[in-house]
Design a protein around this motif. Structure first.
Motif, short mmCIF file in Angstrom:
data_model
loop_
_atom_site.label_atom_id
_atom_site.label_comp_id
_atom_site.label_asym_id
_atom_site.label_seq_id
_atom_site.Cartn_x
_atom_site.Cartn_y
_atom_site.Cartn_z
N LYS A 1 28.75 -34.70 -27.45
CA LYS A 1 28.60 -35.36 -28.75
C LYS A 1 27.70 -36.60 -28.73
O LYS A 1 27.15 -36.98 -29.77
CB LYS A 1 29.96 -35.69 -29.34
CG LYS A 1 30.78 -36.71 -28.58
CD LYS A 1 32.15 -36.88 -29.23
CE LYS A 1 32.98 -37.91 -28.50
NZ LYS A 1 34.34 -38.01 -29.08
N ASP A 2 27.53 -37.23 -27.58
CA ASP A 2 26.72 -38.45 -27.55
C ASP A 2 25.35 -38.24 -26.94
O ASP A 2 24.64 -39.21 -26.66
CB ASP A 2 27.47 -39.57 -26.83
CG ASP A 2 28.61 -40.12 -27.69
OD1 ASP A 2 28.54 -39.96 -28.92
OD2 ASP A 2 29.56 -40.69 -27.14
N GLU A 3 24.94 -36.97 -26.74
CA GLU A 3 23.54 -36.69 -26.45
C GLU A 3 23.00 -35.61 -27.37
O GLU A 3 21.88 -35.13 -27.19
CB GLU A 3 23.34 -36.31 -24.98
CG GLU A 3 23.89 -34.97 -24.57
CD GLU A 3 23.53 -34.59 -23.13
OE1 GLU A 3 23.36 -35.49 -22.29
OE2 GLU A 3 23.44 -33.38 -22.85
N ASN B 1 25.49 -35.78 -33.26
CA ASN B 1 26.93 -35.94 -33.00
C ASN B 1 27.75 -34.67 -33.21
O ASN B 1 28.64 -34.60 -34.05
CB ASN B 1 27.48 -37.07 -33.87
CG ASN B 1 28.74 -37.70 -33.34
OD1 ASN B 1 29.68 -37.88 -34.10
ND2 ASN B 1 28.79 -38.02 -32.07
N ASN C 1 35.66 -36.51 -22.12
CA ASN C 1 34.59 -37.25 -22.78
C ASN C 1 33.87 -38.23 -21.87
O ASN C 1 32.64 -38.33 -21.88
CB ASN C 1 35.14 -38.02 -23.97
CG ASN C 1 35.43 -37.18 -25.18
OD1 ASN C 1 35.21 -37.61 -26.30
ND2 ASN C 1 35.95 -35.97 -24.99
N HIS D 1 29.53 -37.11 -22.82
CA HIS D 1 30.71 -37.13 -23.69
C HIS D 1 31.01 -35.76 -24.30
O HIS D 1 30.99 -35.57 -25.53
CB HIS D 1 30.56 -38.19 -24.78
CG HIS D 1 30.45 -39.59 -24.23
ND1 HIS D 1 30.18 -40.68 -25.01
CD2 HIS D 1 30.58 -40.07 -22.96
CE1 HIS D 1 30.13 -41.77 -24.26
NE2 HIS D 1 30.37 -41.41 -23.00
#
Length: 305
Positions: free
Chosen positions: A10-12, A34, A272, A296
């Motif tokens: 989700k964070d890349e 996201n 995560n 994550h």
């Protein structure tokens, strides 16, 4: 026949396609902003991905492992939970901050219905095994919204603990399990009377809840305590049968999404903050390895094709 894990980083803003046998990432797909939750179609041909901060649904073709369609709507505001009707013809989407449920025709990709929950932070979608009801946890209202699938309308709300997020109906179709983040509890609700049958303490900040295919176990990842609560749903003790936490397994940091293989012999937990996936042997109830993922990883699904 090949088997894959589909893991949302989700964070890349990517999806990792991981070969289960080799435990290697065979492809990385760029998504909108996201990616949080996902669901694979019944025939295994497509994957729907909710990109929460991008306010879009990305659709992956599982033969090509490419995004071939994007769904948007002006009222998408952190689209999150996803679920498919029993016949696969409709996709339900929970939009957290607009506090609405969207119904998408999976043939045309048109949004055919939108209705509010009138509750705060409607976050996930969980279908009953018979496909007749949808249960939506409302993190800010401390309750669960019940949606009638045939009518496509809200029919009730059930009060639960503080900050409910993880939710699923047991395969017996009689018991609703709810993981409450803020009071670190599991509630088991009788769906006939809509009353709480059992309350159990679990780890810190439980965020998901997934049943094994046979319904013997419920797995609850606890974000803050970095472990996995294993609930035996019909634990026998002193002539009593009740849900009971039989083990708590240390996994990675900030565990989130959980998925089983079709046989129920292995479970996979997306961690995560350690950027990996824990492999859980369900016969011995132990972590037996880790698979590298992206930054994550959270939402996770199992694909057989």
């Amino acid at each position: 026949m090949a088997e894959y894990l589909i893991v949302l980083n989700k964070d890349e803003d990517t999806v990792s396609i991981i070969d289960v046998e080799s435990r290697e990432t065979i492809k990385t797909i760029e998504t909108d902003y996201n990616p949080h939750e996902l669901v694979v179609t019944l025939d295994g041909k497509k994957t729907y991905v909710a990109c929460s901060l991008g306010n879009k649904i990305n659709i992956i073709d599982n033969d090509l492992f490419e995004i071939t369609k994007v769904i948007e709507h002006p009222d998408f505001n952190f689209p999150h939970g996803l679920g498919l009707t029993k016949d696969g013809k409709k996709l339900y989407v929970a939009s957290t901050y607009s506090e609405k449920v969207f119904v998408v025709d999976t043939n045309t990709y048109e949004i055919t219905n939108v209705f509010p929950t009138y509750q705060k932070y409607s976050h996930m979608i969980s279908f009953s095994p018979d496909g007749e009801k949808v249960y939506v946890p409302n993190i800010g209202s401390d309750n669960i919204t019940i949606v009638d699938v045939q009518k496509e309308e809200v029919i009730n709300h059930i009060p639960v603990g503080k900050g409910p997020e993880g939710v699923a109906v047991h395969p017996n179709n009689r018991d609703l399990y709810v993981a409450n983040q803020e009071d670190h509890t599991l509630f088991v609700i009788d769906l006939e009377t809509l009353t709480v049958k059992h309350k159990r303490r679990v780890g810190a900040i439980p965020v998901r809840l997934v049943f094994s295919p046979d319904g013997k176990y419920a797995l609850i990842p606890n974000r803050e305590s970095g472990d996995l609560s294993i609930i035996e749903t019909e634990h026998k003790l002193k002539e009593m049968v009740r849900p009971w936490e039989v083990k708590r397994i240390r996994v990675g940091v900030w565990p989130g999404g959980v998925v089983f293989n079709p046989e129920g012999t292995l479970a996979y937990v997306a961690n995560n903050k350690t950027n990996d996936v824990s492999i859980i042997d369900m016969n011995n109830l132990e972590e037996i390895g880790r698979i590298k993922a992206g930054i994550h990883p959270d939402g996770i699904a199992y694909l057989v094709r």
